[in-house]
Design an enzyme around this catalytic site. Structure first.
Site, short mmCIF file in Angstrom:
data_model
loop_
_atom_site.label_atom_id
_atom_site.label_comp_id
_atom_site.label_asym_id
_atom_site.label_seq_id
_atom_site.Cartn_x
_atom_site.Cartn_y
_atom_site.Cartn_z
N TYR A 16 0.82 -1.09 0.07
CA TYR A 16 0.04 0.08 -0.06
C TYR A 16 0.69 1.24 -0.01
O TYR A 16 1.01 1.90 -1.02
CB TYR A 16 -1.03 0.12 1.20
CG TYR A 16 -1.85 0.97 1.16
CD1 TYR A 16 -3.11 0.98 0.11
CD2 TYR A 16 -1.86 2.20 1.88
CE1 TYR A 16 -3.94 1.84 -0.01
CE2 TYR A 16 -2.62 3.22 1.57
CZ TYR A 16 -3.93 3.07 0.79
OH TYR A 16 -4.99 4.11 0.90
N SER A 67 -6.18 0.68 -4.89
CA SER A 67 -6.41 2.28 -4.51
C SER A 67 -5.11 2.91 -4.61
O SER A 67 -4.23 2.77 -5.66
CB SER A 67 -7.24 2.26 -3.25
OG SER A 67 -7.47 3.80 -2.97
N ASP A 110 -17.80 3.34 -8.40
CA ASP A 110 -16.63 3.97 -7.62
C ASP A 110 -16.45 5.42 -7.69
O ASP A 110 -16.21 6.12 -8.94
CB ASP A 110 -15.14 3.40 -8.43
CG ASP A 110 -13.92 3.79 -7.27
OD1 ASP A 110 -14.27 4.70 -6.28
OD2 ASP A 110 -12.87 3.02 -7.26
N HIS A 114 -15.82 1.82 -4.41
CA HIS A 114 -14.37 1.72 -4.30
C HIS A 114 -13.93 0.48 -3.46
O HIS A 114 -13.08 -0.15 -3.88
CB HIS A 114 -14.05 3.08 -3.87
CG HIS A 114 -12.48 3.05 -3.58
ND1 HIS A 114 -11.45 3.12 -4.69
CD2 HIS A 114 -11.45 3.09 -2.78
CE1 HIS A 114 -10.28 3.17 -4.40
NE2 HIS A 114 -10.14 3.21 -3.35
#
Length: 728
Positions: free
Chosen positions: A505, A585, A668, A703
């Site tokens: 991430y 993301s 999203d 999302h």
């Protein structure tokens, strides 16, 4: 009561991809912003024309000149999903991808196993309000979680919300919910297609019926009830139209108060809009109803906090802190403000503040910064409850109201605790613990004694006795030591042949901590391995760690990720043809940048709901709110940094990129799916005809994906079958 949305918005605004915050600050070098000329992949001659299996995509000759730099954008036409040509393209791409995925060997067997472990019973920790208990329950035979209530600890369970019955196609779902102080009412958010956009309703608990009060525009709302149950404070945003656009909408947010039984359109504004789309406005009222607080969050880097006497609506706002480059979270109890901040302490510390003497010079430090990272502070049972991360593992401590440490709550090693929840005037609290090899267990705890007992446990048909989780460290490009979790079977050999998912991430102060995942367990059952590095940009080691991976330092994150891949290869765990990267993301940006910078290191890429066009990202979805994290192409210096790594702009024709599975969602409204569309089109144009570059679009999903279990099963089955074929 907390006055910062940083924790809540980490999930809502961008970071949906597994995380919590967290430990020790590590000194890191401040690298020079990368030079775009250095970062560009080598030029490759255009290969001879080949017939490719993908649906055809129009390529336009669009080149902008920004700050003296030519910036090509051949797929700009794919940005507008409302155009018929774009809709047709999306339908064709999704149909093609699903057809290819359906043919993958072993897919049906994988889906069958996932159904066995995705459908299970689970009981959430209860919220107590004046004799009534509210809790969620996941049922093994239902697609969506149901919320119940009961009168007294031994009362009968009664359904409060069952979103399984709300729509025939399952598109209507439940967001967050907030019981009033007496438990007579519950405010709750309804969402369509699991998008962020929501409408807030109020349910009368005893009758099970909704009141006439219906409040649209509550995308960022968290209902904060007054003690008398007469109403609540919430954040409202206007609909798009006129001066309000998707990009600038957060700047129009207002803090409002809704009195039950009144017209929400006439709700008084308690704090006006900021006019700045890079901020979030929110607020809450203290447990006793005396103090009202408002905060303005500037990205994930700083916050301003204001307060007033809630009993005097006309009273002016008094600044507690403003204009300081740090985050401040406030808990109010007994006319005292407990401030958790990283100002002067990157791993956070706690101050006690008398609201009658709010000047900074009068603040008293009661819990100093420690070697661990302080994630959150709460008041439960008239005590301070502190949640820490120690070497990326949870630790819980109880202090008195003057900051003196009283005791710790014992936790098993290498796991994550959710943080204690409870009421400030009650001794009983709850927390949920899990690890990579143990499914979630919810415990009931006594604040007074520290004693714990099991409240509920998730039971799954998974044997984890042969699964191992270990923590290692490796060295990144600039010499920084990076921790990483490795999950594998006990008998996994270092023969270079393990199929490895490298997941990351690296942003927004979000930390990747241990936690159980049924899908990961199935991957391990099938002989796979998982690696999870704690990249810079996250919150694992405090604000210094976060800042070392944001803005001009963003390339550090990609370097950390590539170094993790090289470590796994050098240690003999895997080889490039057996190694896949996966992220969503902000993590989708991570794998997109890594794919274009080091394609030779990987055999496959799974990229979910990503940011990939970093030159125009701030013009779409919630993008403007992320400028404090990434920067903006409108600024010449920040443009140079963004263009240096923007994945969409670094796709080079003729390059043999790893096989790509792009996961997108049709609703999203956080990260615009235009990123996924444009990048897939660019990769399909660039690669040889025998390489997969597939776009899978989840229907009725936002999302965070869809909220129906069956959709999670199908997507995971596609993902695993894709990886197994590409990494064999």
């Amino acid at each position: 009561m907390r006055t910062s949305l940083s924790a809540a918005l980490a999930a809502l605004v961008l970071g949906s991809c597994c995380a919590q915050p967290a430990p020790k600050a590590v000194a890191v070098a401040e690298p020079t912003p990368p030079d775009p000329a250095v970062q560009l992949p080598p030029t490759v001659e255009e290969p001879p024309a080949v017939t490719k299996p993908f649906p055809a995509t129009r390529r336009d000759d669009i080149v902008d000149t920004l700050h003296g730099q030519a910036v090509a954008d051949p797929y700009r036409w794919l940005e507008d999903a409302e155009q018929p040509a774009v809709k047709a393209w999306m339908d064709a791409q999704d149909a093609f991808t699903r057809g290819e995925l359906a043919k993958l060997p072993g897919r049906d067997a994988i889906a069958a196993r996932l159904r066995e472990v995705f459908y299970f019973d689970a009981l959430g920790a209860p919220t107590h309000r004046k004799g009534r208990f509210f809790f969620s329950r996941k049922h093994a035979d239902k697609e969506k979680t149901v919320v119940y209530w009961k009168q007294g600890a031994k009362g009968a369970d009664q359904v409060l919300f069952d979103p399984n019955t709300w729509s025939a196609d399952g598109s209507t779902g439940l967001g967050e919910w907030w019981p009033s102080k007496s438990g007579a009412y519950v405010a709750y958010a309804k969402k369509e297609n699991n998008a962020d956009e929501s409408v807030t309703y109020v349910r009368d608990v005893a009758s099970g019926k909704d009141l006439p009060d219906v409040i649209p525009g509550t995308r960022y709302a968290r209902a904060s009830w007054t003690p008398d149950d007469k109403g609540f404070y919430y954040t409202w945003v206007p609909p798009v139209g006129g001066d309000v656009t998707i990009a600038n909408r957060p700047g129009f947010a207002e803090l409002r108060y809704h009195a039950l039984g009144t017209d929400p359109a006439k709700d008084p504004v308690i704090h006006g809009k900021t006019g700045n789309p890079q901020t979030f406005l929110g607020g809450s009222v203290s447990w006793d109803g005396k103090w009202l607080l408002a905060f303005i969050q500037h990205g994930w880097n700083s916050s301003d906090v204001y307060f007033k006497d809630a009993r005097t609506p006309a009273a002016p706002w008094t600044p507690l802190v403003e204009g300081v480059d740090a985050n401040f979270e406030v808990t109010v109890w007994k006319d005292r403000f407990y401030v958790n901040t990283n100002d002067g302490a990157p791993r956070y510390r706690v101050f006690a503040v008398d609201p009658r003497k709010p000047a900074r010079a009068a603040w008293k430090e009661i819990v100093p910064q420690s070697a661990d990272t302080l994630e959150s502070v709460a008041v439960i049972g008239d005590k301070l409850v502190l949640s820490y991360l120690h070497e990326v593992q949870s630790a819980l401590a109880i202090h008195d109201l003057n900051g003196k440490r009283l005791r710790a709550i014992d936790l098993p090693p290498l796991g994550t605790a959710s943080g204690l929840t409870g009421n400030p005037d009650e001794d009983t609290a709850y927390f949920t613990y899990s690890s990579f090899t143990e499914a979630a267990v919810t415990y009931q705890a006594s604040i007074k004694t520290g004693a714990t007992k099991e409240w509920s446990r998730v039971k799954l048909p998974i044997d984890t006795s042969n699964m191992v989780a270990e923590q290692v460290r490796y060295t990144s490009k600039d010499g920084t030591s990076i921790p990483m979790f490795l999950l594998h079977k006990k008998d996994a050999a270092k023969d270079g042949k393990n199929r490895v998912q490298l997941y990351g991430y690296g942003g927004f102060n979000v930390s990747l901590t241990p936690g159980f995942s049924s899908s990961r367990a199935v991957w391990l059952e099938r002989g796979g391995m998982i690696a999870i590095p704690n990249l810079r940009g996250g919150g694992e080691f405090g604000e210094d760690w976060h800042k070392a991976g944001m803005g001009a330092n963003k390339q550090n994150v990609f370097d950390d990720f590539q170094a993790a891949a090289r470590y796994l290869i050098d240690q003999g765990w895997t080889s490039p043809e057996h190694l896949a990267i996966y992220g969503g993301s902000n993590g989708g940006l991570l794998v997109g940048a890594t794919m274009t910078q080091a394609p030779e290191l990987f055999g496959a890429v799974v990229c979910a709901v990503p940011l990939l066009d970093m030159i125009r990202y701030h013009q779409f979805g919630s993008g403007a709110t992320w400028i404090p994290e990434y920067g903006s192409a409108d600024d010449p210096a920040q443009f140079k940094t963004l263009f240096a790594y923007s994945p969409y702009h670094h796709v080079v024709d003729g390059t043999r990129y790893p096989a790509l599975l792009m996961l997108s969602a049709d609703h999203d409204d956080r990260v615009d799916p235009m990123h996924a569309r444009k990048f897939v089109a660019a990769i399909q144009h660039a690669i040889p005809g025998d390489r997969p570059a597939w776009l899978r679009i989840e229907k009725n999903a936002g999302h965070g994906g869809a909220d129906a279990v069956k959709q999670a099963v199908e997507q995971s089955a596609d993902l695993f079958a894709f990886l197994e074929r590409e990494l064999q």
